[in-house]
Design a protein around this motif. Structure first.
Motif, PDB file in Angstrom:
ATOM      1  N   GLY A   3       0.842  -1.126  -0.032  1.00 30.80           N
ATOM      2  CA  GLY A   3       0.093   0.095   0.089  1.00 30.80           C
ATOM      3  C   GLY A   3       0.858   1.225  -0.092  1.00 30.80           C
ATOM      4  O   GLY A   3       1.804   1.337   0.911  1.00 30.80           O
ATOM      5  N   TYR A   4       0.473   2.188  -0.910  1.00 32.35           N
ATOM      6  CA  TYR A   4       1.497   3.360  -0.804  1.00 32.35           C
ATOM      7  C   TYR A   4       0.369   4.497  -1.391  1.00 32.35           C
ATOM      8  O   TYR A   4      -0.412   4.340  -2.388  1.00 32.35           O
ATOM      9  N   LYS A   5       0.560   5.687  -0.801  1.00 34.18           N
ATOM     10  CA  LYS A   5      -0.043   6.946  -1.333  1.00 34.18           C
ATOM     11  C   LYS A   5       0.862   8.008  -1.767  1.00 34.18           C
ATOM     12  O   LYS A   5       2.111   7.902  -1.139  1.00 34.18           O
ATOM     13  N   THR A   6       0.829   8.916  -2.674  1.00 31.56           N
ATOM     14  CA  THR A   6       1.501   9.606  -3.082  1.00 31.56           C
ATOM     15  C   THR A   6       2.244  10.690  -2.024  1.00 31.56           C
ATOM     16  O   THR A   6       1.342  11.045  -1.103  1.00 31.56           O
ATOM     17  N   GLN A   8       3.971   9.647   0.586  1.00 31.60           N
ATOM     18  CA  GLN A   8       4.636   8.957   1.820  1.00 31.60           C
ATOM     19  C   GLN A   8       6.017   8.928   1.749  1.00 31.60           C
ATOM     20  O   GLN A   8       6.743   8.679   0.427  1.00 31.60           O
ATOM     21  N   VAL A  11       6.922   2.822   3.256  1.00 27.27           N
ATOM     22  CA  VAL A  11       5.921   2.154   3.056  1.00 27.27           C
ATOM     23  C   VAL A  11       5.741   1.088   4.169  1.00 27.27           C
ATOM     24  O   VAL A  11       6.725   0.568   4.627  1.00 27.27           O
TER      25      VAL A  11
END
Length: 268
Positions: A3-6, A8, A11
């Motif tokens: 899972g990754y969000k711009t 961050q 991880v």
């Protein structure tokens, strides 16, 4: 997958297996390279051969010497996108045409000047010769039994990168920090020969492009990895362009990542 969000910095959380790739028990060329399609719906993966020229039997080469493609939507399994590529590694999309390109390590043990490693655009369903022929339809007599039906379909690669250069990484320059001559061209990391004298590779080369095709000879962009005794001080592998437009070069002999910055622009 993780899972990754711009934005961050790191991880967290456990990873989840997305797909199985060909592995053991032989697992000769074990490194893999992956890239997402531009629309984010497909994942491409390189898988090298389990031998030099099929000497371990073609059953050991199932889904190897290939680029595989996996759908990220729809739930179906992966398929062979292109085959006959002895050891494909770096991949990228050419910025003008959108075509997928890869760098390929060719076969050994037929002399210091054969077979040239190469880079090529990759077409869905295409066959590039390995192990039965090289650089198109030049038959390799060591491979028995032959497959003239496959040789007749073998596609000649687009661009030779020199024999035994072990060309691995490949990335197109889509930034604008470097001088204009580099815009749209391709950088290739050459790990270097282990079975050739004189040595070949041990550098990063640049090939200019126009209208989706190479337009000139490869030029050394980053060298100095061999000392005056011919000993390797570094061996370039992967290449990538960072957010500043600088080139990153992974070096698995020097255990380093080199960063080549764009020259400073003169003050107005």
């Amino acid at each position: 997958t993780y899972g990754y969000k711009t934005g961050q910095i790191s991880v967290t959380g456990p990873g989840k297996k997305a797909f199985d790739l060909p592995g053991g028990p032989i697992n000769h060329h074990w490194t893999k390279n992956i890239i997402l399609s531009k629309d984010g719906t497909r994942l491409y993966a390189t898988v090298g051969s389990n031998s030099n020229v099929g000497e371990n039997g073609m059953a050991a080469e199932a889904e190897r010497a290939s680029i595989l493609v996996f759908p990220l939507t729809g739930g179906s399994t992966g398929k062979v996108f292109a085959s006959g590529l002895r050891n494909p590694n770096g991949m990228d999309f050419e910025p003008t045409t959108g075509a997928l390109w890869t760098a390929v390590n060719e076969r050994d043990e037929i002399g210091p000047d054969l077979v040239p490693d190469y880079m090529t655009s990759v077409t869905k369903g295409a066959f590039y010769g390995w192990p039965y022929s090289y650089y198109g339809q030049t038959i390799d007599e060591r491979v028995q039994p032959q497959r003239p039906d496959l040789v007749a379909k073998a596609i000649k690669p687009d661009y030779a990168l020199g024999p035994h250069t072990a060309s691995l990484g490949l990335t197109f320059y889509k930034a604008d920090a470097f001088p204009e001559k580099y815009h749209g061209g391709v950088f290739v990391g050459q790990h270097g020969s282990w079975n050739r004298r004189p040595l070949n590779g041990y550098r990063v080369v640049f090939v200019p492009f126009a209208n989706g095709k190479p337009t000139g000879p490869a030029e050394v962009f980053l060298g100095g990895f061999l000392n005056d005794k011919g000993q390797a001080q570094g061996r370039p592998v992967g290449v990538a362009v960072d957010q500043t437009g600088s080139l990153l070069v992974a070096d698995d002999a020097g255990n380093s990542v080199w960063r080549v910055e764009a020259p400073a622009k003169p003050a107005p």
